[in-house]
Design a protein around this motif. Structure first.
Motif, short mmCIF file in Angstrom:
data_model
loop_
_atom_site.label_atom_id
_atom_site.label_comp_id
_atom_site.label_asym_id
_atom_site.label_seq_id
_atom_site.Cartn_x
_atom_site.Cartn_y
_atom_site.Cartn_z
N ALA A 217 32.34 -13.10 19.41
CA ALA A 217 31.63 -14.39 18.89
C ALA A 217 31.93 -15.68 19.52
CB ALA A 217 32.17 -14.13 17.34
N ASP A 218 33.35 -15.89 20.02
CA ASP A 218 33.44 -17.01 20.72
C ASP A 218 32.57 -17.33 21.76
OD1 ASP A 218 35.36 -17.62 18.54
OD2 ASP A 218 37.18 -16.70 19.86
N VAL A 219 32.51 -16.24 22.57
CA VAL A 219 31.29 -16.40 23.79
C VAL A 219 29.95 -16.69 23.44
CG1 VAL A 219 30.63 -14.94 25.79
CG2 VAL A 219 33.08 -14.88 25.22
N TYR A 220 29.57 -16.09 22.43
CA TYR A 220 28.35 -16.27 21.90
C TYR A 220 28.26 -17.82 21.47
CZ TYR A 220 26.25 -11.51 22.74
OH TYR A 220 25.75 -10.49 23.41
N ALA B 160 25.75 -20.92 23.06
CA ALA B 160 24.81 -21.63 21.91
C ALA B 160 25.22 -23.02 22.03
CB ALA B 160 24.68 -20.91 20.92
N LEU B 161 26.52 -23.77 22.14
CA LEU B 161 26.81 -24.97 21.97
C LEU B 161 26.46 -25.48 23.32
CD1 LEU B 161 30.28 -24.72 20.30
CD2 LEU B 161 28.31 -25.67 19.32
N VAL B 162 26.48 -24.86 24.25
CA VAL B 162 26.23 -25.58 25.90
C VAL B 162 24.81 -25.50 25.82
CG1 VAL B 162 26.25 -24.80 28.34
CG2 VAL B 162 28.30 -24.75 26.95
N MET B 163 23.95 -24.40 25.61
CA MET B 163 22.47 -24.61 25.50
C MET B 163 21.93 -25.45 24.73
SD MET B 163 19.77 -21.42 26.00
CE MET B 163 20.68 -20.85 27.32
N PHE B 164 22.27 -25.40 23.35
CA PHE B 164 21.59 -26.26 22.24
C PHE B 164 22.29 -27.47 21.91
CE2 PHE B 164 20.56 -21.71 21.61
CZ PHE B 164 19.11 -21.76 21.95
N GLY B 165 23.61 -27.98 22.70
CA GLY B 165 24.30 -29.17 22.18
C GLY B 165 24.54 -29.87 23.45
N VAL B 166 25.24 -29.29 24.37
CA VAL B 166 25.82 -30.32 25.61
C VAL B 166 24.40 -30.52 26.45
CG1 VAL B 166 27.18 -30.08 27.68
CG2 VAL B 166 28.00 -29.12 25.30
N LEU C 210 23.33 -12.60 25.48
CA LEU C 210 22.71 -13.45 24.66
C LEU C 210 21.65 -14.34 25.53
CD1 LEU C 210 22.23 -14.69 21.99
CD2 LEU C 210 24.02 -16.40 22.59
N THR C 211 22.27 -15.08 26.65
CA THR C 211 21.30 -15.80 27.29
C THR C 211 20.07 -15.08 27.98
OG1 THR C 211 22.87 -15.72 29.38
CG2 THR C 211 22.85 -17.74 27.75
N ALA C 212 20.47 -14.04 28.56
CA ALA C 212 19.48 -12.97 29.05
C ALA C 212 18.15 -12.54 27.91
CB ALA C 212 19.97 -11.68 29.73
N ARG C 213 18.78 -12.25 26.86
CA ARG C 213 17.85 -11.72 25.92
C ARG C 213 16.59 -12.69 25.58
NH1 ARG C 213 22.31 -9.83 22.87
NH2 ARG C 213 22.82 -7.90 23.14
N LEU C 214 16.85 -14.13 25.73
CA LEU C 214 15.99 -15.09 25.65
C LEU C 214 14.97 -15.09 26.60
CD1 LEU C 214 18.36 -18.11 25.32
CD2 LEU C 214 17.11 -16.98 23.48
N PHE C 215 15.09 -14.43 27.61
CA PHE C 215 13.95 -14.15 28.66
C PHE C 215 13.51 -12.54 28.86
CE2 PHE C 215 16.64 -17.67 29.95
CZ PHE C 215 15.52 -18.63 30.09
N ASP C 216 13.74 -11.86 27.47
CA ASP C 216 13.28 -10.39 27.55
C ASP C 216 13.99 -9.64 28.48
OD1 ASP C 216 11.27 -11.34 25.73
OD2 ASP C 216 9.59 -11.67 27.19
#
Length: 279
Positions: free
Chosen positions: A19-22, A26-32, A191-197
């Motif tokens: 959970a910490d990794v995900y 998410a914080l890096v992609m949608f925040g930072v 998680l990041t790979a699933r964004l691109f199928d």
């Protein structure tokens, strides 16, 4: 009972770590990233990701590299590089563009690379212009403008003899990304790979080619590798196990069930070319 409690405690710690990794991704992609774009680059994050999305989805289709003469480390800083797009080719999954990179030393071509990139989209089916239909008295038969029959599928390539088996860890994409600077999200985490199928992170195409070349028999100096051609058939999911196969000049990377991920060939340099024609 104590054993079960210990197992549950271990599972709980693993779940917390996952959970910490995900959450971190998410914080890096949608925040930072959006914060840096808005404050430092002065760019709208929404417009940036909207424009960058097609480029992020580009995938390797093929790669070839040709060296026309030996180049030492001392002359690297004097090389003149030229990069340009050469052609757009229809692909069954979109459009393929060929990017050519040339390296020259004193106006002489010493190295050339051609990379095929696939932009995934729904291919447009060309429609033929409308033609007048046959008259009622015309004899039945196929029209000259009839659509051609679909091409038969290509025959599968013969399986090369297996040479080695590699177990690829889940963090391979992150490690290669740190070394190469290619931190495309499709190579980092599930998680990041699933964004691109993609169901999981995938290995870098250039890593797979380099690993195959490292496993290949090293030629003698008089017959060094002159050119390399690689075609990417399917992504390599991480973690996973793949088999390197080769007959000397050709090589393959196969996965479960014999699925071919990569095919390639190497061409040696002739003795006179390796020495620049000098005896």
């Amino acid at each position: 009972m104590q054993r079960q409690l210990a197992d549950l405690d271990l599972i709980g710690k693993y779940a917390t770590f996952t959970a910490d990794v995900y959450i971190g991704c998410a914080l890096v992609m949608f925040g930072v990233y959006p914060l840096l774009l808005a404050t430092v680059a002065k760019v709208s994050p929404l417009q940036f990701f909207k424009g960058a999305w097609p480029a992020i989805q580009l995938a390797f289709v093929s790669r070839s590299s040709v060296g026309t003469m030996p180049v030492t480390q001392k002359v690297i800083d004097r090389l003149e590089l030229t990069v340009y797009a050469e052609a757009l080719t229809p692909h069954r999954r979109g459009t393929e563009v060929t990017v050519v990179t040339e390296a020259r030393l004193a106006d002489e071509l010493v190295w050339e690379s051609r990379s095929g990139y696939l932009s995934r989209h729904t291919p447009r089916t060309p429609t033929a212009p409308a033609t007048p239909g046959p008259s009622p008295s015309a004899a039945p038969g196929p029209s000259p403008a009839a659509a051609p029959e679909p091409a038969l599928p290509a025959a599968p390539e013969p399986a090369l003899p297996a040479v080695a088996e590699w177990r690829l860890p889940a963090d391979l994409g992150r490690r290669y990304g740190a070394a190469s600077g290619d931190r495309n999200p499709i190579h980092l985490y599930p998680l990041t790979a699933r964004l691109f199928d993609f169901p999981r992170a995938i290995a870098h195409g250039m890593w797979t080619v380099a690993r195959c070349l490292a496993e290949a028999p090293q030629p003698d100096p008089a017959h060094s590798v002159h050119s390399v051609r690689a075609d990417f058939r399917a992504p390599v999911l991480l973690p996973g196990t793949v088999t390197y196969a080769s007959d000397g000049a050709a090589f393959q990377l196969r996965g479960d069930g014999g699925r071919v991920h990569l095919t390639g060939t190497t061409t040696p340099t002739a003795p006179e070319a390796a020495t620049g024609g000098r005896s």
